[in-house]
Design an enzyme around this catalytic site. Structure first.
Site, PDB file in Angstrom:
ATOM      1  N   ASP A  64       0.840  -1.201   0.000  1.00 39.58           N
ATOM      2  CA  ASP A  64       0.000   0.000   0.000  1.00 39.58           C
ATOM      3  C   ASP A  64       0.872   1.247   0.000  1.00 39.58           C
ATOM      4  O   ASP A  64       1.918   1.295   0.655  1.00 39.58           O
ATOM      5  CB  ASP A  64      -0.913   0.016   1.232  1.00 39.58           C
ATOM      6  CG  ASP A  64      -1.822  -1.206   1.293  1.00 39.58           C
ATOM      7  OD1 ASP A  64      -2.433  -1.527   0.255  1.00 39.58           O
ATOM      8  OD2 ASP A  64      -1.904  -1.833   2.358  1.00 39.58           O
ATOM      9  N   ASP A  66       0.540   5.397   0.597  1.00 40.13           N
ATOM     10  CA  ASP A  66      -0.281   6.515   1.068  1.00 40.13           C
ATOM     11  C   ASP A  66       0.412   7.832   0.744  1.00 40.13           C
ATOM     12  O   ASP A  66       1.642   7.943   0.798  1.00 40.13           O
ATOM     13  CB  ASP A  66      -0.518   6.418   2.574  1.00 40.13           C
ATOM     14  CG  ASP A  66      -1.313   5.176   2.954  1.00 40.13           C
ATOM     15  OD1 ASP A  66      -1.996   4.628   2.077  1.00 40.13           O
ATOM     16  OD2 ASP A  66      -1.230   4.754   4.125  1.00 40.13           O
ATOM     17  N   ASP A 143       1.692   8.237  14.819  1.00 42.76           N
ATOM     18  CA  ASP A 143       1.882   7.418  16.017  1.00 42.76           C
ATOM     19  C   ASP A 143       3.345   7.135  16.330  1.00 42.76           C
ATOM     20  O   ASP A 143       3.862   7.553  17.370  1.00 42.76           O
ATOM     21  CB  ASP A 143       1.078   6.113  15.908  1.00 42.76           C
ATOM     22  CG  ASP A 143       1.268   5.408  14.582  1.00 42.76           C
ATOM     23  OD1 ASP A 143       2.183   5.775  13.808  1.00 42.76           O
ATOM     24  OD2 ASP A 143       0.500   4.462  14.288  1.00 42.76           O
TER      25      ASP A 143
END
Length: 452
Positions: A64, A66, A143
Site C-alpha cells: 500500500d 499513502d 503514532d
C-alpha cells in the site's frame, strides 16, 4: 516550529538527500507516482508517507502507498475524477486506478484555531479528527517515529521531523509524544506497536511498552469489528507466531483473547504446542502464497477453553454432543465481545471442533461419511495439530493420514475386514476396534426375534 501539547513533541527537520537513502522510484507504485506528480504539478505539496517509506528504507516491497498533501479532500476530489471521498472520523480521498487504491490524506493539524475542520474527543479518545494543518503538525500527529517519514517527489529526498530515520537505523519503535496520552487517544496503538515490532523485527522502546498493563483494559472500548481487522493483521500477514509471542510478553493477550490466555495459564504444554504450530503453519502458508482462513486460526486459539469446558460439562452428565455445542457457543460469545468474529467463520470453527470426537469412530460407514464432510480437511489438519495431546491422538492422526492415501475400494475392504472382527491390517490400514455385532436368536413362532 509548531508544538503540540498533547503529543509533547517539537518537530525538527532533517532532510536526507537522494544519494543518502535507498528509495528508488522503480519500487514505488506507478499509480502512487501519478498521484504525487499530479498534485505537485497543480501547485500542492505531495509526499509519499508512512509505512511505504519505512518499508522502502528497509528494503521491503510495500503493498500500500499513502500520500500526504496540503490539498484538502475537496481539492483532491476536483483534481482527480477517479477519486472518492471517504470517512467521517478521518476524512480523506481514495484515488482509484484499476484494482489499486491510493489513499490521499490532508496534513492533520494540532488545533482548530490553526486550520479548518473539526475535532471531537471523548474521554481522551479521538472520535473525529478533521483539522487541517502543516506538514510539521502532521508529522507529530502520527503514532510512531518510523511512520512519520516523508518522501518528497519534487527532489527525491526523505524528510524526517521526529527522528524516524534514526529509529529505522536502530530498529526500534518510539511513540511520538507521551505514550499514555497517545494510547488513550487510540488504544489500538498498543496492538500496532506489537504488530509492527513483529513484522519489522524491531524492539519496542521501554517507555512505549510501559503503559501496556495499565492501559490494556482500554482495548475493551475499541470497536470489536476493528479488533477483528487488527487480529487479521497480527496473525494472517506472515508473522503470526512472533506477534502471538509479543502479545504474551507485553501482557496484551489477555485483553484480546482472554479464553486463550486462561487456557495457556493452566500450563498445558500440548495446547501451547498446538497454538504455536498452528501459527507457524499459517506463517508458512502465507510465505508460500497459499490461502489462509481466519476460521482455522481462531479455532486453534480458542480450542483449549472449548475442550476443557466441554469435558467439564460431560463429567456433570451432559450428553457429549450437547456439551461440545454448549462449550463452543459459550466461548465464541465471550470472544466476540472483544473481537467480532463474523458468523461465517464461527460456523466453521464450531464444525471443526464438533468433528474432533468423530475421528475416534473408525467404522466403515462413519469413516466415509466423515471423509465426505465439507470441513473434513480442515478438521483433519486440526487433528494433526493435536498430536501432542497424547499418543492415542497422534496414532489417530496417523491412521487417518494413511487412510486418505488408499483407493476407496482398498479402504472399504480393510474397514470391512476389521469390522467383522478380523483385527488385521488389511490394505495397510491399521486395524480399528471391531464393532460388537448383536446376535439374533432364532425367530419365534410369533414371527418375532428376541433381543440378545
Amino acid at each position: 516550529m509548531n508544538h503540540d501539547a498533547r503529543t509533547n513533541a517539537t518537530p525538527a527537520l532533517r532532510i536526507i538527500p537522494r544519494e543518502q537513502h535507498v528509495i528508488s522510484r522503480k519500487n514505488i507504485s506507478k499509480a502512487a507516482l501519478r498521484v504525487l506528480y499530479r498534485l505537485n504539478e497543480a501547485g500542492y505539496q505531495a509526499y509519499l508517507v508512512g509505512g511505504a517509506v519505512r518499508d522502502l528504507l528497509l528494503g521491503g516491497h510495500p503493498k500500500d502507498f499513502d500520500v500526504a498533501t496540503n490539498a484538502t479532500p475537496d481539492e483532491v476530489k476536483k483534481l482527480f475524477r477517479n477519486s472518492r471521498l471517504i470517512g467521517r472520523r478521518f476524512r480523506l480521498a481514495h484515488v482509484v486506478y484499476g484494482p489499486e487504491i491510493i489513499e490521499v490524506a490532508t496534513f492533520r493539524g494540532t488545533g482548530e484555531e490553526e486550520g479548518e475542520g473539526d475535532r471531537h474527543i471523548v474521554d481522551g479518545r479521538i472520535v473525529r479528527d478533521n483539522v487541517w494543518g502543516t506538514i510539521e503538525e502532521d508529522a507529530i500527529r502520527r503514532d510512531f517515529r518510523v511512520n512519520a517519514l516523508y518522501y518528497d517527489i519534487s527532489d527525491f529526498s526523505v524528510r524526517d521531523y521526529v527522528g524516524g530515520m534514526q529509529d529505522v537505523e536502530n530498529r526500534v519503535l518510539h511513540l511520538i509524544g507521551d505514550p499514555a496520552t497517545r494510547y488513550r487517544e487510540d488504544p489500538v496503538r498498543m496492538l500496532r506497536a506489537v504488530r509492527l515490532a513483529a513484522k519489522l523485527n524491531f524492539r519496542i522502546d521501554a517507555k512505549a511498552a510501559a503503559p501496556f498493563d495499565e492501559l490494556g483494559p482500554l482495548l475493551a472500548d475499541a470497536a470489536p469489528a476493528r479488533l477483528f481487522d487488527e487480529s487479521l493483521k497480527l496473525f494472517l500477514a506472515g508473522h503470526g507466531l512472533k506477534s502471538f509471542h509479543m502479545l504474551e510478553q507485553t501482557g496484551l493477550l489477555k485483553f484480546m483473547f482472554p479464553a486463550t490466555a486462561r487456557a495457556l495459564k493452566r500450563g498445558d504444554k500440548a495446547l501451547r504446542s498446538l497454538v504455536e504450530q498452528g501459527l507457524a503453519n499459517t506463517d508458512a502458508r502465507v510465505a508460500e502464497g497459499k490461502s489462509v482462513t481466519p476460521a482455522f486460526l481462531f479455532a486453534v486459539l480458542l480450542w483449549g477453553e472449548v475442550r476443557d469446558l466441554a469435558h467439564t460439562w460431560m463429567t456433570k452428565g451432559v450428553e457429549p454432543v450437547a456439551a461440545w455445542e454448549r462449550a463452543a457457543t459459550h466461548v465464541i460469545a465471550e470472544q466476540c465481545q472483544r473481537v467480532a468474529i463474523p458468523r461465517r467463520f464461527t460456523l466453521t470453527m464450531e464444525e471443526i471442533w464438533a468433528l474432533q470426537p468423530r475421528f475416534e469412530q473408525v467404522q466403515r460407514k462413519r469413516v466415509f461419511r466423515l471423509m465426505a464432510h465439507p470441513r473434513f480437511r480442515a478438521a483433519f489438519d486440526f487433528l494433526v495439530l493435536r498430536a501432542a495431546e497424547s499418543p492415542a491422538v497422534r496414532e489417530l492422526g496417523e491412521w487417518w493420514a494413511h487412510a486418505q492415501q488408499l483407493p476407496h475400494e482398498t479402504l472399504a475392504a480393510a474397514l470391512a475386514g476389521t469390522s467383522s472382527g478380523g483385527g488385521s491390517e488389511a490394505g495397510g490400514v491399521p486395524a480399528s476396534k471391531p464393532r460388537k455385532r448383536r446376535r439374533r436368536k432364532p425367530t419365534s413362532k410369533a414371527g418375532k426375534s428376541d433381543p440378545a
